[in-house]
Write an enzyme that holds these catalytic residues in place. Structure first.
Site, mmCIF file in Angstrom:
data_model
loop_
_atom_site.group_PDB
_atom_site.id
_atom_site.type_symbol
_atom_site.label_atom_id
_atom_site.label_comp_id
_atom_site.label_asym_id
_atom_site.label_seq_id
_atom_site.Cartn_x
_atom_site.Cartn_y
_atom_site.Cartn_z
ATOM 1 C CB SER A 21 -1.639 6.521 -1.202
ATOM 2 O OG SER A 21 -2.261 6.580 -2.616
ATOM 3 C CG ASP A 55 -4.560 9.051 -4.839
ATOM 4 O OD1 ASP A 55 -3.942 10.337 -5.040
ATOM 5 O OD2 ASP A 55 -3.867 8.109 -4.579
ATOM 6 C CG ASP A 110 -0.051 9.139 -6.268
ATOM 7 O OD1 ASP A 110 -1.169 8.972 -5.853
ATOM 8 O OD2 ASP A 110 0.917 8.567 -5.755
ATOM 9 C CD GLU A 143 -0.112 1.490 -11.932
ATOM 10 O OE1 GLU A 143 0.223 0.178 -11.815
ATOM 11 O OE2 GLU A 143 -0.456 2.220 -10.781
ATOM 12 C CG ASN A 163 -4.361 2.787 -10.350
ATOM 13 O OD1 ASN A 163 -3.717 3.935 -10.790
ATOM 14 N ND2 ASN A 163 -3.725 1.941 -9.663
ATOM 15 N NE ARG A 176 -0.358 -7.365 -9.504
ATOM 16 C CZ ARG A 176 -0.903 -6.415 -8.736
ATOM 17 N NH1 ARG A 176 -1.948 -6.188 -8.325
ATOM 18 N NH2 ARG A 176 0.222 -5.916 -7.795
ATOM 19 N N PRO A 177 -0.312 -11.461 -6.986
ATOM 20 C CG PRO A 177 1.851 -12.411 -6.260
ATOM 21 C CD PRO A 177 0.808 -12.236 -7.510
ATOM 22 C CB SER A 178 -2.334 -7.389 -3.372
ATOM 23 O OG SER A 178 -2.099 -6.241 -2.991
ATOM 24 N N GLY A 179 0.748 -6.222 -4.114
ATOM 25 C CA GLY A 179 1.677 -5.661 -3.308
ATOM 26 C C GLY A 179 1.327 -4.813 -2.312
HETATM 27 C C1 16G Z 1 0.565 1.378 -5.301
HETATM 28 C C2 16G Z 1 1.148 1.466 -6.662
HETATM 29 C C3 16G Z 1 0.215 1.591 -7.726
HETATM 30 C C4 16G Z 1 -0.217 0.429 -7.935
HETATM 31 C C5 16G Z 1 -1.065 -0.226 -6.746
HETATM 32 C C6 16G Z 1 -1.322 -1.746 -6.823
HETATM 33 C C7 16G Z 1 2.761 3.331 -6.853
HETATM 34 C C8 16G Z 1 3.323 4.874 -6.442
HETATM 35 N N1 16G Z 1 1.681 3.118 -6.549
HETATM 36 O O1 16G Z 1 -0.374 1.940 -5.078
HETATM 37 O O2 16G Z 1 1.009 2.161 -8.854
HETATM 38 O O3 16G Z 1 -1.323 0.401 -8.984
HETATM 39 O O4 16G Z 1 0.050 0.008 -5.580
HETATM 40 O O5 16G Z 1 -1.801 -2.260 -5.734
HETATM 41 O O6 16G Z 1 3.745 2.673 -7.441
HETATM 42 P P1 16G Z 1 -1.637 -3.606 -5.255
HETATM 43 O O7 16G Z 1 -0.517 -4.560 -5.462
HETATM 44 O O8 16G Z 1 -2.387 -3.975 -4.118
HETATM 45 O O9 16G Z 1 -2.690 -4.104 -6.686
HETATM 46 MG MG MG Z 2 -1.628 7.913 -4.072
#
Ligand code: 16G
Ligand code: MG
Length: 563
Positions: A68, A285, A289, A390, A392, A521-524
């Protein structure tokens, strides 16, 4: 039970892709992501998983090689379920376990056990199909080959290489293929351009078009989106698109370009500047997406007015609501019967408070989910028409199958009794939106065309659109802590439940600021905790974010020293 042949094939194939020492892979918010050079074992295993998922569901599965908006040398893998949505969350723990299985025997044991639990036959007579796509990253081609080997490690599974695609194109293709509708990349362009044309043809004659600049400038992030937009352009009539940063002229993917950069830094991407002042600009991006719009504000620096996902959502909501009300307008005709639709708006805590106020003032139902498309999409699917975005720029509009068939029937009725009426046109417009906008996942290309069609319909310039509401000033900070998972949240990430006591202090801090709102929040996707704050002035938002960051440090250090 797995046949002997299957067992030895899986053992032998897995041994060709040993996992790198000392690395732990995590499925995260939307798939695996890391340096592309160490992803071989993960991608191989994702191929195995995709093949198993296909056997389980009896449908084609998608596997996309992309990272991405990450830097060019990163790569990653995302898996699309049969409906074109994200891999079911139920399988995420298995994905994690598979990616981290230390050796072939552990992997085989995991697969055999999971297949038994899930009733997946591995006796050698099953069949499976996985569609593969990749973006333009240098490691993409070899990782795609690796994914094929993972798929081929499951007897009966077939890998179909769809080549270079945007992520949403692959999701669209998977969905269409499983629905039995036309499903090639060409079909994607044909459907988008046809439904766009339909919306343009239905623009009322009395719209003042002078405000709308005929041209849109698009930043392709030097990635796959720019390349594919050039393809789409060839089939489009009625829109002048200039693609910049298409990657052809040597620019680097996501380097000073792309929707993530523009949205986070709030500056124009490279190749855009004062010469574009006032023009309508959009940014995709790296895997197309996400979509944001902007216009350049100043001749002296690169500052922009950002039109983010919240405002794209608001524009779509205005349009859909209007079409529903036209469709259900009683023009004193004999055959009047309304077609009620539950319209739902889905946002996350990152949505600017001003957007939520605006949508609620319109009388719309607004609900919140945690960050990540899988949550928003699922919630939006509960409505007849669900619009989710979102901030973003990731989002789309989804129509329930039931509502679509009622809408088709209503459109057919009106085409007989009231052909050419506004009510009939509204039905046709809504049907065209359902064809144009990607029903599988957020899609910058289809989103771009819908924005363009709606702006033309409204007769709105980008400035008029931006003035729908004024964003509240906000600030985002990243906090590096020892263990981000020590933060546990509830209520769509708006409340910290662990560490205990932290939320109370955040509340006290937030209450000091007019229109203050703050959450952590913890980043994912990164090893950090994120802080978001908004308030009535930029200075206040900055101060609130900073003081909450200090609280996070205090609490997490405290937590860690006592673990
Ligand atoms: C990923 C997610 C996006 C989310 C971002 C948050 C998908 C396809 N993409 O890019 O939706 O906004 O993670 O990132 O689900 P973060 O958890 O680091 O803040
Ligand atoms: Mg993307």
């Amino acid at each position: 039970m797995a046949s002997e042949k299957q067992r030895s094939l899986l053992l032998e194939s897995t041994s060709r892709f040993p996992i790198p020492p000392g690395v732990r892979f995590s499925y995260g918010t939307a798939g695996f992501r890391s340096d592309g050079l160490i992803l071989g074992s993960t991608v191989f295993r994702a191929g195995v998983l995709a093949a198993l998922r296909s056997i389980k569901t009896g449908h084609a599965i998608g596997l996309m090689i992309t990272a991405s908006h990450n830097p060019i040398f990163d790569n990653g893998v995302k898996i699309a379920d049969p409906d074109g949505g994200m891999l079911t969350q139920k399988w995420e723990p298995f994905a994690d376990a598979l990616a981290n299985a230390p050796d072939p025997q552990h992997l085989l044991d995991l697969v055999v056990q999971f297949a038994e639990e899930e009733n997946i036959p591995l006796c050698g007579t099953q069949s499976a199909e996985v569609l593969l796509g990749r973006d333009t990253r240098p490691t993409g081609e070899s990782l795609l080959e690796t994914a094929k080997q993972g798929i081929n490690a499951i007897i009966g599974a077939v890998a179909v290489d769809m080549g270079i695609l945007t992520t949403p194109q692959l999701h669209w293709i998977v969905r269409s293929r499983n629905k039995g509708t036309k499903a090639s990349e060409f079909d994607y362009y044909a459907q988008l351009s046809k439904s766009f044309r339909c919306l343009i043809d239905l623009i009322p004659e009395n719209i003042v078009k002078s405000e709308v600049d005929p041209k849109v400038l698009v930043d392709g992030a030097n990635g796959v989106g720019g390349e594919k937009l050039e393809e789409l352009k060839k089939m489009l009539k009625g829109l002048d698109i200039e693609v910049r940063n298409s990657g052809k002229k040597g620019g680097v993917l996501n380097d000073g370009v792309g929707a993530d950069y523009v949205q986070k830094e709030k500056v124009a991407p490279s190749s855009f500047g004062s010469i574009d002042m006032g023009l309508r600009c959009a940014s995709l991006d790296g895997d197309a997406d996400r979509l944001v719009y902007f216009h350049v504000l100043s001749a002296s620096d690169n500052s922009i007015d950002l039109i983010d996902g919240d405002k794209i959502l608001s524009l779509f909501a205005v349009f859909i609501k209007e079409q529903l009300s036209i469709l259900n307008r009683n023009e004193n005709d004999d055959v009047f019967n309304s077609l009620p639709a539950r319209l739902g708006i889905v946002q996350t805590a990152y949505a600017n408070g001003a957007s939520t106020d605006y949508l609620k003032q319109m009388g719309l139902e607004v609900v919140f989910t945690p960050t990540g498309v899988k949550y928003l999409h699922k919630k939006a699917a509960e409505y007849d028409i669900g619009i989710y975005f979102e901030a973003n720029g990731h989002g789309t509009i989804i129509f329930s199958e039931e509502f679509l068939s009622l809408l088709h029937a209503r459109s057919d009725e009106l085409s007989v009794s009231m052909a050419g009426s506004e009510r009939h046109k509204a039905a046709v417009r809504l049907l065209a939106v359902s064809q144009l906008i990607n029903q599988a996942v957020g899609d910058a290309l289809s989103g771009l065309l819908l924005v363009e069609a709606v702006l033309s319909y409204m007769g709105w310039s980008i400035v008029r659109w931006s003035q729908l509401y004024a964003d509240l000033p906000s600030r985002q900070l990243k906090v590096k802590v020892a263990d981000r998972n020590a933060v546990v949240t509830a209520n769509a990430e708006t409340e910290v439940v662990q560490p205990v006591g932290l939320q109370k202090l955040i509340d006290t801090e937030t209450a000091k600021y007019p229109r203050g709102r703050c959450f952590i929040r913890p980043s994912g996707t990164e090893d950090i905790v994120r802080v978001y704050a908004e308030a009535s002035t930029q200075e206040a938002a900055d101060r609130l974010a900073n003081s909450v960051m200090q609280l996070v440090y205090q609490f997490l250090d405290f937590t860690n020293s006592h673990v």
